[in-house]
Write an enzyme that holds these catalytic residues in place. Structure first.
Site, PDB file in Angstrom:
ATOM      1  N   ARG A 146       0.818  -1.211   0.000  1.00  0.00           N
ATOM      2  CA  ARG A 146       0.000   0.000   0.000  1.00  0.00           C
ATOM      3  C   ARG A 146       0.859   1.270   0.000  1.00  0.00           C
ATOM      4  NH1 ARG A 146      -5.367  -1.300   2.394  1.00  0.00           N
ATOM      5  NH2 ARG A 146      -5.555   0.906   2.937  1.00  0.00           N
ATOM      6  N   TYR A 149       0.672   4.355  -2.518  1.00  0.00           N
ATOM      7  CA  TYR A 149      -0.383   5.346  -2.287  1.00  0.00           C
ATOM      8  C   TYR A 149      -0.131   6.122  -0.998  1.00  0.00           C
ATOM      9  CZ  TYR A 149      -5.096   7.296  -1.881  1.00  0.00           C
ATOM     10  OH  TYR A 149      -6.167   8.159  -1.768  1.00  0.00           O
ATOM     11  N   ASN A 194     -18.224  -2.938  -3.040  1.00  0.00           N
ATOM     12  CA  ASN A 194     -18.199  -4.406  -3.003  1.00  0.00           C
ATOM     13  C   ASN A 194     -19.469  -4.969  -2.389  1.00  0.00           C
ATOM     14  OD1 ASN A 194     -15.743  -4.820  -4.219  1.00  0.00           O
ATOM     15  ND2 ASN A 194     -14.679  -5.477  -2.373  1.00  0.00           N
ATOM     16  N   PHE A 195     -19.792  -4.501  -1.184  1.00  0.00           N
ATOM     17  CA  PHE A 195     -20.936  -5.041  -0.457  1.00  0.00           C
ATOM     18  C   PHE A 195     -22.235  -4.806  -1.209  1.00  0.00           C
ATOM     19  CE2 PHE A 195     -19.081  -4.869   4.164  1.00  0.00           C
ATOM     20  CZ  PHE A 195     -18.090  -5.749   3.774  1.00  0.00           C
ATOM     21  N   GLN A 280      -8.431   0.075  12.388  1.00  0.00           N
ATOM     22  CA  GLN A 280      -9.461   1.044  12.736  1.00  0.00           C
ATOM     23  C   GLN A 280      -9.171   2.367  12.048  1.00  0.00           C
ATOM     24  OE1 GLN A 280      -9.292   1.247  17.014  1.00  0.00           O
ATOM     25  NE2 GLN A 280      -7.185   1.962  17.078  1.00  0.00           N
TER      26      GLN A 280
END
Length: 332
Positions: A146, A149, A194-195, A280
């Site tokens: 990652r 980014y 996605n969901f 989180q």
């Protein structure tokens, strides 16, 4: 919030999810808008309703190359923002953040105009301070998948503040937390899209890890309000300032809300957690409230309902009766 200046405004990444909403809002406030995009992740469909507008123009351009234009202010949003897209070509992702920032800052310096950088909550990495205030320096893996980014955006912030210190440039830096809404790409790999797409298509909803990791979700209209409010602040206010909704939800809670709103009983399945995925994420927005008078207004269920309608229309699954509200008439 309404933008009321007749200025000529340049928006890089203007055909993207957030950029297209920003262009639309700026036009609605009377600005001339120059939308710059190389269409790597941006889509012409996002700005289709704006293409005939007399105060709107588009330029196909990659910000890793210099751009010459005459404008009164600049919003720099150019960069792929979802892991699927920014990890596909990580070197180019870093170049877009860093070289793109250098080119846009150079343009702003030449024109002596203010420039806003769309940074990200990813500069905080996998945080050990919760919620995350702007004074927290973050916990970022500089060599992970990652990093292209995360570190690219961190370097861009460095450049913005060095241009401020060295050249007196009028800068604004915002840190965007998870944002969702109509015009998200259905295959961007983000949790909301996605969901929703999985539930609409009757496929199992995929949870990574145990689903206990948390995120905060800001509806795109609220974010655009915050962006415009930041640009309107006096020169002395530079940020960085967090823009996000402090409502915090676990991934399992989000999946269950999406299932309920879609009216689906699809299963929830688990997959391994990706490397460096934050446990989180929640913004401390005290600075935005104090300096901008900004607080997000759209509750998660309301924003998800609007987003579900958009994806239902896009995918043709027929679970809702109407498409995204047509706001074009309001900006003509």
């Amino acid at each position: 919030m309404t933008y009321t200046s007749p200025d000529r405004v340049l928006v890089t990444g203007g055909a993207g999810f957030i950029g297209s909403h920003l262009c639309e809002r700026l036009l609605g406030g009377g600005a001339e808008v120059v939308c710059v995009d190389n269409y790597y992740t941006g889509r012409r469909e996002n700005i289709r309703t704006l293409l005939g507008h007399p105060r709107f123009e588009t330029v196909r351009h990659d910000v890793t190359f210099p751009l010459y234009a005459e404008v009164d202010r600049i919003y720099n949003l150019a960069c792929p923002a979802s892991p699927i897209h920014y990890q596909f070509d990580p070197v180019q992702t870093t170049k877009t953040s860093v070289v793109g920032a250098i080119n846009m800052l150079g343009l702003a310096k030449r024109l002596k105009v203010p420039i806003l950088q769309a940074s990200t909550s990813e500069v905080y990495g996998d945080p050990d301070v919760h919620p995350q205030p702007e004074g927290y320096w973050g916990r970022v893996n500089p060599v992970g998948i990652r990093s292209c980014y995360d570190e690219g955006k961190r370097c861009a912030e460095t450049l913005f503040f060095d241009y401020r210190r060295q050249h007196g440039l009028a800068i604004k830096v915002i840190r965007i937390f998870n944002t969702y809404g109509p015009r998200m790409h259905p295959d961007d790999g983000r949790v909301v899209s996605n969901f929703i797409c999985q539930a609409l298509k009757g496929e199992p909803i995929t949870l990574y890890g145990d689903g206990a990791q948390t995120r905060s979700f800001c509806y795109v209209d609220d974010l655009v309000d915050g962006m415009i409010a930041t640009m309107a602040t006096p020169d002395a206010f530079t940020g960085p300032v967090n823009l996000g909704n402090p409502g915090e939800f676990t991934m399992r809670e989000l999946a269950e809300i999406v299932r309920e709103l879609v009216g689906s009983s699809v299963a929830i399945v688990h997959r391994p957690l990706p490397p460096d995925d934050p446990r989180q994420r929640k913004p401390d927005i005290a600075k935005a409230q104090a300096e901008l008078g900004w607080t997000p207004k759209v509750p998660l269920r309301e924003g998800l309902s609007r987003t579900i309608v958009y994806f239902d229309t896009l995918l043709g699954t027929g679970r809702t009766a109407r498409g995204e509200p047509d706001r074009v008439a309001a900006i003509r």
